[in-house]
Write an enzyme that holds these catalytic residues in place. Structure first.
Site, PDB file in Angstrom:
ATOM      1  N   ARG A  50       0.641  -0.828  -0.128  1.00  0.00           N
ATOM      2  CA  ARG A  50       0.130  -0.208  -0.136  1.00  0.00           C
ATOM      3  C   ARG A  50       0.934   0.875  -0.018  1.00  0.00           C
ATOM      4  NH1 ARG A  50      -4.113  -2.432   3.187  1.00  0.00           N
ATOM      5  NH2 ARG A  50      -2.942  -1.925   5.063  1.00  0.00           N
ATOM      6  N   LYS A 111      -5.139 -17.828   5.179  1.00  0.00           N
ATOM      7  CA  LYS A 111      -6.270 -18.462   5.504  1.00  0.00           C
ATOM      8  C   LYS A 111      -7.808 -18.336   5.327  1.00  0.00           C
ATOM      9  CE  LYS A 111      -5.525 -16.779   9.333  1.00  0.00           C
ATOM     10  NZ  LYS A 111      -3.781 -16.039  10.093  1.00  0.00           N
ATOM     11  N   GLU A 196      -5.310  -8.730  18.395  1.00  0.00           N
ATOM     12  CA  GLU A 196      -5.465  -7.224  16.835  1.00  0.00           C
ATOM     13  C   GLU A 196      -6.663  -6.037  17.789  1.00  0.00           C
ATOM     14  OE1 GLU A 196      -4.681  -6.999  13.559  1.00  0.00           O
ATOM     15  OE2 GLU A 196      -3.463  -8.790  13.756  1.00  0.00           O
ATOM     16  N   ASP A 207     -10.526 -17.292  13.011  1.00  0.00           N
ATOM     17  CA  ASP A 207      -9.315 -18.018  12.065  1.00  0.00           C
ATOM     18  C   ASP A 207      -9.061 -19.200  12.569  1.00  0.00           C
ATOM     19  OD1 ASP A 207      -6.143 -16.986  12.418  1.00  0.00           O
ATOM     20  OD2 ASP A 207      -5.707 -18.103  13.590  1.00  0.00           O
ATOM     21  N   LYS A 211      -8.055 -22.557   9.727  1.00  0.00           N
ATOM     22  CA  LYS A 211      -7.482 -23.155   9.550  1.00  0.00           C
ATOM     23  C   LYS A 211      -7.791 -24.976   9.470  1.00  0.00           C
ATOM     24  CE  LYS A 211      -4.448 -19.660  11.790  1.00  0.00           C
ATOM     25  NZ  LYS A 211      -3.980 -19.288  12.742  1.00  0.00           N
ATOM     26  N   GLY A 308       3.986 -14.851  13.506  1.00  0.00           N
ATOM     27  CA  GLY A 308       5.710 -14.062  13.756  1.00  0.00           C
ATOM     28  C   GLY A 308       6.522 -14.037  11.977  1.00  0.00           C
TER      29      GLY A 308
END
Length: 433
Positions: A50, A111, A196, A207, A211, A308
């Protein structure tokens, strides 16, 4: 090795956040080793993000800059696009479709996109005879997709399950270690960058569900069915539940569990009581762990960093090394046409033990009311604990059931719905067996 194999594998990188920076640093640091393992060099030639001016701690001036991220796959000088933008739709999906249509390989850590659109993209990749790889989309740096696609490929997998969200595991293990409540620990996790600003995707199980649907497809040869994952998170877990579980010999963990049964495909993300003797009970902090049970290999445990820059970059570059070697098969370990469309299993007949916690008014007759509802629904109670008052003057009542069908517990909770004796929503957690 023919001359074509000695040419560099030329990479375009979409997204220069934490993981994108990690990919650049990893390729810089391990350049010679990667070339020896891949049989040729892997070179980043173009990047897009961006904000071109942002300082990312790595020199991006040596790469061609492309303003339109979705155009990376159409560049003649690019062999493979790495997508680290995120989001199930939007620019990431446009880029994936354009890259595969142009006959280029595609590697992603996304994902959400793979959970929603993986089957379509796998068909496109197979039609174009190019690689689609997504090791980094599940459990960060842990090579669990490689483990299922390659290492355990000869096995029928009975069940795949595990701790798939580091944020939730960090919060639960911190609550456990320090006796603190959820909201307090969530705030700390946000301050430390483990959660977050809007943590709902993590703490509500979405999330982990993304997965899990990818793992289920790989493990069982079924078409991805994210819409069939029943997901709930950890918002309602109290410090008192963790203490109660510990007294009973368990630790609370958010688990994703998938199983292919005679009744259909079972996929669920839910907080569980895990026996302290089970390896998953000892997974602490922001770590991920996945268990796969194969009919010949037995129980496999994959454990490591689930997020990470370093671990996720490790998975991305491992996929690139496979592509550089020319080693890649169908994205889901078998051709997309061979993936079975399996309907969602009915969980009502699923047998198991459960922990059910009620917040109730401190008055006579409440325990009898709960016990009667359980009895009438056919739930057999193994133990019942009542603890002292919580802040609003209510008391906690926790029940552990004997093994029985889930439908019976659902029926009991439905019978108690709206009872003036209950001051809060009951919390139902499964006990891992």
């Amino acid at each position: 090795m023919g001359p074509a194999m000695t040419k560099p594998l030329r990479i375009a990188l979409a997204g220069l956040g934490t993981v994108g920076g990690g990919v650049i640093r990893l390729i810089d640091a391990n350049r010679d080793l990667i070339a020896r393992r891949a049989g040729r060099t892997i070179e980043i030639v173009a990047v897009s993000a961006r904000d071109r001016a942002k300082d990312r701690g790595v020199d991006i001036g040596r790469f061609a800059w492309v303003d339109d991220t979705t155009a990376l796959g159409r560049l003649d000088e690019v062999d493979v696009v790495v997508e680290l933008v995120g989001g199930s739709d939007g620019p990431a999906l446009t880029l994936a479709r354009a890259t595969l249509a142009a006959g280029k390989g595609f590697v992603t850590a996304n994902k959400a996109m793979i959970a929603h659109h993986g089957l379509e993209l796998a068909r496109a990749a197979e039609a174009a005879k190019v690689a689609l790889k997504f090791e980094a989309a599940v459990a960060g740096g842990i090579p669990v997709i490689k483990g299922l696609r390659e290492g355990a490929a000869a096995n029928e997998i009975a069940r795949v399950y595990g701790i798939l969200n580091g944020t939730c595991n960090f919060i639960l293990s911190k609550m456990e270690a320090e006796g603190r409540d959820f909201a307090d620990v969530l705030g700390e996790a946000q301050a430390l960058g483990f959660a977050e600003a809007d943590p709902s995707f993590d703490i509500d199980g979405v999330d982990a569900a993304h997965k899990l649907s990818i793992l289920a497809s790989l493990a069982f040869g079924t078409q991805p069915a994210f819409g069939d994952v029943r997901a709930s998170g950890i918002r309602d877990v109290l410090a008192a539940d963790i203490a109660e579980a510990a007294a009973l010999g368990y630790r609370i963990r958010l688990l994703g569990i998938a199983e292919s049964t005679r009744d259909g495909l079972f996929q669920r993300v839910h907080p569980h009581l895990v026996p302290t003797g089970h390896p998953l009970a000892h997974v602490m902090g922001a770590t991920n762990a996945v268990v796969a049970e194969g009919n010949f290999v037995g129980r496999l445990l994959f454990q490591g960093a689930g997020a990470g820059d370093g671990p996720t970059a490790s998975a991305v570059v491992a996929d690139l090394i496979d592509i550089a070697r020319g080693e890649y098969g169908p994205p889901y370990a078998m051709p997309a046409a061979a993936l079975v469309a399996q309907h969602a299993a009915d969980t009502g007949d699923r047998l198991g033990r459960a922990y059910v916690r009620f917040t109730v008014a401190d008055k006579v007759g409440v325990l009898a009311e709960i016990a009667a509802a359980m009895r009438d629904a056919g739930v057999s109670i193994e133990s019942l604990m009542q603890r002292g008052r919580v802040t609003d003057g209510s008391v906690l009542v926790a029940i552990v059931t004997h093994e029985g069908p889930e439908r019976a517990i659902a029926r009991a909770l439905e019978a108690l719905r709206g009872s003036p004796s209950l001051t809060g929503q009951p919390l139902w957690m499964h006990i891992l067996s």
